[in-house]
Design an enzyme around this catalytic site. Structure first.
Site, PDB file in Angstrom:
ATOM      1  CG  ASP A  26      45.955  26.338 -35.098  1.00 56.58           C
ATOM      2  OD1 ASP A  26      46.934  25.893 -35.720  1.00 56.58           O
ATOM      3  OD2 ASP A  26      44.850  25.757 -35.077  1.00 56.58           O
ATOM      4  CD  GLU A  74      41.057  25.609 -37.761  1.00 58.15           C
ATOM      5  OE1 GLU A  74      41.299  25.855 -36.569  1.00 58.15           O
ATOM      6  OE2 GLU A  74      39.920  25.327 -38.198  1.00 58.15           O
ATOM      7  CE  LYS A 131      46.153  23.021 -36.359  1.00 56.86           C
ATOM      8  NZ  LYS A 131      44.732  23.289 -36.204  1.00 56.86           N
ATOM      9  CB  THR A 160      40.903  27.563 -28.281  1.00 58.12           C
ATOM     10  OG1 THR A 160      40.127  26.550 -28.919  1.00 58.12           O
ATOM     11  CG2 THR A 160      40.723  28.873 -28.998  1.00 58.12           C
ATOM     12  CB  CYS A 164      43.473  23.653 -32.554  1.00 60.29           C
ATOM     13  SG  CYS A 164      42.300  24.004 -33.881  1.00 60.29           S
ATOM     14  CD  GLN A 204      39.878   8.683 -16.870  1.00 62.43           C
ATOM     15  OE1 GLN A 204      39.750   7.475 -17.005  1.00 62.43           O
ATOM     16  NE2 GLN A 204      39.327   9.568 -17.680  1.00 62.43           N
TER      17      GLN A 204
END
Ligand code: TIU
Length: 234
Positions: A26, A74, A131, A160, A164, A204
């Site tokens: 985007d 987008e 999209k 961003t 997205c 993680q």
């Protein structure tokens, strides 16, 4: 097989370049230039400017190495049949999706604002994926394109970070792709969201993927050329 080792957090990741695509999310005038969707949401679009040269460097290197490059945008159909009312009804009524703005109708396909910025203009053979949502996998043929090219790894850039880019990485991660986000090639209207967004990906043990940057990506990409590459990245 052209294996490279890309330095990243939480740890370096080995990638077969012939199975790796660059996905640029985007980088449209609607998000980066005044008068577009990003600004109508109340944001300072100048915060995204530093992302452009970093993306350009990676784009040039990816093209030189023969990687598949996919650009996303987008936006919605001019008749807005694919725009959920729940998305359209937010924001100031005069500057909502579909309203007329200085770059044409906001976030509508075919309008000037919907275009990718000239600095990162796609080449004719590079797929441009339209999209309707934040994620690049939702209601698009991205997964089919990646499967047809036997892609396993996604280098992800764009804007961003927490919207997205994050949504696409989460979608890609669940579909089994190794997603490596290049931090300085992504940006947010909220610097703190950018920082935390990147941390969330690599935390993680790499819960959503890896985080690297343009310098480390360039070093890795330029260290080797794919064994079998064509203009289409096969
Ligand atoms: N508003 C915002 O931060 N982003 C979006 O609406 N779309 C994308 O991130 N492309």
């Amino acid at each position: 097989m052209a294996e490279i080792l890309l330095e990243a957090e939480p740890q370096a990741v080995a990638l077969d370049l012939a199975r790796t695509a660059l996905v640029i999310i985007d980088m449209q005038r609607d998000f980066l230039e005044p008068g577009g969707f990003g600004e109508t949401l109340g944001n300072d679009v100048s915060l995204l400017a530093p992302v452009v040269p970093a993306c350009r460097r990676v784009l040039d290197a990816a093209r030189a190495a023969g990687l598949l490059v996919i650009h996303t945008r987008e936006g919605h159909r001019p008749d807005m049949a694919d725009a959920p009312p729940a998305k359209v009804e937010r924001g100031t009524p005069s500057t909502r999706i579909g309203c007329a703005g200085p770059m044409g109708r906001i976030l509508i396909r075919g309008e000037a604002g919907h275009d990718i910025i000239p600095e990162l203009a796609p080449l004719p053979h590079e797929p441009v994926l339209d999209k309707p949502g934040k994620g690049a996998f939702y209601q698009t043929d991205l997964e089919l394109m990646l499967r047809n090219r036997r892609i396993e790894n996604l280098l992800v850039c764009g804007v961003t970070t927490e919207v997205c880019v994050h949504t696409t990485v989460r979608e890609g991660n669940d579909r089994g792709y190794r997603c490596i986000v290049l931090g300085d090639c992504c940006g947010s209207y909220f610097p703190v969201f950018h920082e935390i967004g990147l941390k969330m990906i690599a935390a993680q043990g790499g819960i959503f993927g890896w985080v690297s940057d343009s310098s480390r990506a360039l070093a890795a990409i330029c260290s080797k050329r794919p064994a079998a590459h064509s203009e289409m990245g096969l």
